[in-house]
Design a protein around this motif. Sequence first.
Motif, PDB file in Angstrom:
ATOM      1  N   ALA A  54       1.249  -0.994  -0.087  1.00  0.00           N
ATOM      2  CA  ALA A  54      -0.167  -0.738  -0.106  1.00  0.00           C
ATOM      3  C   ALA A  54       0.892   1.185  -0.280  1.00  0.00           C
ATOM      4  O   ALA A  54       1.838   0.999   0.725  1.00  0.00           O
ATOM      5  CB  ALA A  54      -1.087  -0.355   1.260  1.00  0.00           C
ATOM      6  N   ILE A  77      -6.354  -2.099  -0.143  1.00  0.00           N
ATOM      7  CA  ILE A  77      -6.951  -1.533   1.160  1.00  0.00           C
ATOM      8  C   ILE A  77      -7.681  -1.741   1.156  1.00  0.00           C
ATOM      9  O   ILE A  77      -8.388  -1.416   2.959  1.00  0.00           O
ATOM     10  CB  ILE A  77      -6.220  -0.419   1.429  1.00  0.00           C
ATOM     11  CG1 ILE A  77      -7.427   0.365   0.504  1.00  0.00           C
ATOM     12  CG2 ILE A  77      -4.436  -0.039   0.745  1.00  0.00           C
ATOM     13  CD1 ILE A  77      -6.897   2.140   0.664  1.00  0.00           C
ATOM     14  N   LEU A  85     -11.477  -0.097   5.562  1.00  0.00           N
ATOM     15  CA  LEU A  85     -10.297  -0.702   5.686  1.00  0.00           C
ATOM     16  C   LEU A  85      -9.412  -1.442   6.477  1.00  0.00           C
ATOM     17  O   LEU A  85      -9.984  -1.913   7.562  1.00  0.00           O
ATOM     18  CB  LEU A  85      -9.813   0.224   5.655  1.00  0.00           C
ATOM     19  CG  LEU A  85     -10.792   2.208   4.758  1.00  0.00           C
ATOM     20  CD1 LEU A  85      -8.960   3.416   5.902  1.00  0.00           C
ATOM     21  CD2 LEU A  85      -8.934   2.035   3.613  1.00  0.00           C
ATOM     22  N   PRO A  89      -3.702   4.009   3.833  1.00  0.00           N
ATOM     23  CA  PRO A  89      -2.069   3.961   3.146  1.00  0.00           C
ATOM     24  C   PRO A  89      -1.598   4.817   3.859  1.00  0.00           C
ATOM     25  O   PRO A  89      -1.708   5.643   4.759  1.00  0.00           O
ATOM     26  CB  PRO A  89      -3.127   4.322   2.055  1.00  0.00           C
ATOM     27  CG  PRO A  89      -4.828   5.511   2.767  1.00  0.00           C
ATOM     28  CD  PRO A  89      -4.726   4.223   3.011  1.00  0.00           C
ATOM     29  N   LYS A 119      -7.820   0.365  -7.884  1.00  0.00           N
ATOM     30  CA  LYS A 119      -7.356   0.203  -6.269  1.00  0.00           C
ATOM     31  C   LYS A 119      -6.254   0.716  -5.713  1.00  0.00           C
ATOM     32  O   LYS A 119      -5.721   0.413  -5.399  1.00  0.00           O
ATOM     33  CB  LYS A 119      -7.731  -1.546  -5.740  1.00  0.00           C
ATOM     34  CG  LYS A 119      -8.766  -1.933  -6.373  1.00  0.00           C
ATOM     35  CD  LYS A 119      -8.162  -3.640  -6.096  1.00  0.00           C
ATOM     36  CE  LYS A 119      -9.655  -4.728  -5.997  1.00  0.00           C
ATOM     37  NZ  LYS A 119     -10.232  -4.679  -7.309  1.00  0.00           N
ATOM     38  N   SER A 121      -3.939   3.769  -3.888  1.00  0.00           N
ATOM     39  CA  SER A 121      -3.825   3.585  -2.225  1.00  0.00           C
ATOM     40  C   SER A 121      -2.825   5.445  -1.988  1.00  0.00           C
ATOM     41  O   SER A 121      -2.407   4.867  -1.413  1.00  0.00           O
ATOM     42  CB  SER A 121      -3.576   2.413  -1.268  1.00  0.00           C
ATOM     43  OG  SER A 121      -2.188   1.727  -2.216  1.00  0.00           O
ATOM     44  N   PHE A 144      -8.936   5.394  -3.621  1.00  0.00           N
ATOM     45  CA  PHE A 144      -9.061   5.435  -2.195  1.00  0.00           C
ATOM     46  C   PHE A 144      -9.122   7.225  -1.788  1.00  0.00           C
ATOM     47  O   PHE A 144     -10.179   7.337  -0.952  1.00  0.00           O
ATOM     48  CB  PHE A 144      -8.046   5.672  -1.075  1.00  0.00           C
ATOM     49  CG  PHE A 144      -7.956   5.624   0.143  1.00  0.00           C
ATOM     50  CD1 PHE A 144      -8.355   5.053   1.097  1.00  0.00           C
ATOM     51  CD2 PHE A 144      -7.539   6.846   0.257  1.00  0.00           C
ATOM     52  CE1 PHE A 144      -8.561   5.647   2.464  1.00  0.00           C
ATOM     53  CE2 PHE A 144      -7.235   7.763   1.225  1.00  0.00           C
ATOM     54  CZ  PHE A 144      -7.419   7.144   2.249  1.00  0.00           C
TER      55      PHE A 144
END
Length: 303
Positions: A54, A77, A85, A89, A119, A121, A144
């Motif tokens: 991450a 994550i 979560l 991150p 995806k 982070s 994120f």
Amino acid sequence: NYQYLGNNLNLNNLNNSKKFNQLDLEETTIFFENGIEIQHDIENKILNINQKKAGSRTFIINGKLENLDINFNGFKIFEDNDYDLKLFPPNIPIDNNNLTGCLSLINLNVKNLNINASKSSCEDTVNLINVDGDINNITIYDSFSDALDLDFSRLKINKINILNARNDCSDFSSGKYEIKLLNVKNCGDKGVSIGEKSLFELKDLIVSSANIGFASKDSSISKIKFAKISNVKTCLSAYNKKPEFFGSFIEINKINCKDFFEMVEVDDLSKILLGDTSLNNANYPSSYNLSSVKIDYSKKDYI
């Protein structure tokens, strides 16, 4: 460390840092942190970037990129329910070089690129800084924070698709941008944000589920031919935010906005034109429900 975001962005410190691995890619260089695995399929012109940790980041800096598919596969994550979560991150919002993207393209001339990312982070999934040229397609999902951030660039982009960003789906700053299709869905804040003296032209805009559908601010000029916006607090917003800039201007030919609370939000320094009509602040009755604006991380409605 500091970063000057303009035509002279110098990141020579990456060359001397033991933190970064380095890979030459045709006419450019890739710098990447531990936790990144890179696979380059030379024959098929595919670059796969796999994030195994991450917050690990990749920078493609200086030179040219042409006729290449870039796939960034982020480290997951979130829990299996795609809401909670597993871990927060690191290096949020910026790393020690003041760079915000999991995948950053910097000081580049580009032609016929396809960028796919998932995806992330990082503060931004994809960040383009001082990039010139044309891009065929950008697809980003499950971010994120922000999904796409473009700064100080001059780009023509055929299509952008973004699904699920916990903050802004797309940000365009201090540049010139021409886009044919921009399609965003499930944005935690703005669907599209234009700022810092940008010139922005868009043929077709689709926004579904956001706080603000389209925002233009700080001396930016935005022109849209057609917009379809739904399930938002505000459809269009034009305003001044930073004192070193002035107001903003949106010119839109045709709009279909439904399920909203405010049609427009415009300050005294800005203007929104729908055809030849200047739009003013007003509330309109609709079926908009603030609690319905939420991010759905299921892939059932993937763009």
